[in-house]
Design an enzyme around this catalytic site. Structure first.
Site, PDB file in Angstrom:
ATOM      1  N   ASN A   1       1.652  -4.369   0.257  1.00 38.72           N
ATOM      2  CA  ASN A   1       2.076  -4.543   1.649  1.00 38.72           C
ATOM      3  C   ASN A   1       1.996  -3.227   2.405  1.00 38.72           C
ATOM      4  O   ASN A   1       2.040  -2.159   1.809  1.00 38.72           O
ATOM      5  CB  ASN A   1       3.535  -5.023   1.696  1.00 38.72           C
ATOM      6  N   CYS A   2       1.953  -3.358   3.718  1.00 39.61           N
ATOM      7  CA  CYS A   2       2.038  -2.207   4.611  1.00 39.61           C
ATOM      8  C   CYS A   2       3.279  -1.398   4.268  1.00 39.61           C
ATOM      9  O   CYS A   2       4.344  -1.999   4.089  1.00 39.61           O
ATOM     10  CB  CYS A   2       2.124  -2.692   6.065  1.00 39.61           C
ATOM     11  N   PRO A   3       3.227  -0.079   4.189  1.00 40.44           N
ATOM     12  CA  PRO A   3       2.095   0.808   4.496  1.00 40.44           C
ATOM     13  C   PRO A   3       1.356   1.285   3.248  1.00 40.44           C
ATOM     14  O   PRO A   3       0.635   2.256   3.316  1.00 40.44           O
ATOM     15  CB  PRO A   3       2.809   1.984   5.155  1.00 40.44           C
ATOM     16  N   MET A   4       1.558   0.595   2.109  1.00 37.51           N
ATOM     17  CA  MET A   4       1.039   1.122   0.848  1.00 37.51           C
ATOM     18  C   MET A   4      -0.496   1.276   0.795  1.00 37.51           C
ATOM     19  O   MET A   4      -0.972   2.234   0.190  1.00 37.51           O
ATOM     20  CB  MET A   4       1.555   0.287  -0.323  1.00 37.51           C
TER      21      MET A   4
END
Lengths: 78, 140
Positions: free
Chosen positions: A16-19
């Site tokens: 998921n964001c921001p990964m």
């Protein structure tokens, strides 16, 4: 998948964001200027995020495709 | 001066996992862009950073409700990094400085050794503003 040669691949599928951006930024730190990294992501925000990251950091998007919910980028380190 | 050179200043007040996760995402995104981040921990957010508590369950904001709880649990089950892990990665990536508010340290009867190593130090609000410079201040 990539049509240009890549020096490193970041598989960010399922993250998921921001990964996806965090993993990519970590990977780019270890590259020399001009080297490329390929990123595969499924986060729908990644298209706009990679565009913004590229614009801000100067690392160029040299290839970008989308296929069945997977987003594929090749970035060249500034 | 480039806008990206000014720090992002996050004041964390709430100690629930959803708000801390939202803050960690903002910090990690800024770090990935090369923007410095200052995090100032107050009240219940500071309590969540105490040793032994940081990886525990801190609940969710009241508006989450049962559906929100289920949605957050589903993301966690799918492998979403915890807020603490997201902040650890942000610190590895960029300049992320996490400071405890000295007033909140007194309030919660905490000593520096009671805090998780993610916390870099303790400061007062004046030092926070000095380091914040012209950057945005976000209260969460």
């Amino acid at each position: 998948m990539a049509t240009v040669s890549v020096d490193l691949t970041v598989d960010a599928r399922g993250l998921n964001c921001p990964m996806p951006i965090v993993r990519t930024a970590q990977a780019v730190k270890g590259l020399a200027s001009g080297q490329t990294v390929e990123v595969i992501a499924t986060d729908p925000g990644s298209v706009k995020d990679f565009a913004a990251w590229s614009k801000t950091t100067g690392n160029e998007i040299v290839e970008q495709t989308a296929d069945g919910g997977e987003f594929h980028f090749v970035l060249r380190k500034k | 001066m480039n806008a990206m050179d000014e720090p992002l200043n996050l004041v964390l007040f709430s100690g629930t996992d959803d708000k801390l996760q939202a803050a960690a995402v903002l910090a990690a995104g800024a770090a990935a862009l090369g923007k410095p981040v200052n995090v100032f921990l107050q009240y219940w957010a500071l309590d969540a950073f105490s040793k032994g508590k940081i990886d525990g369950d801190h609940g969710l904001a009241p508006e989450a409700g049962a559906e929100g709880r289920a949605a957050v649990d589903a993301l966690t089950k799918a492998g979403q990094a915890s807020w603490a892990e997201t902040l650890r990665q942000a610190k590895e990536l960029g300049s992320v400085d996490i400071q405890a508010c000295s007033l909140s340290m007194d309030l919660l009867h905490l000593e520096p050794e009671d805090l998780d190593p993610l916390v870099d130090g303790t400061e007062g609000v004046t030092a926070f503003y000095l380091n914040a410079g012209e950057g945005q201040v976000v209260f969460i």
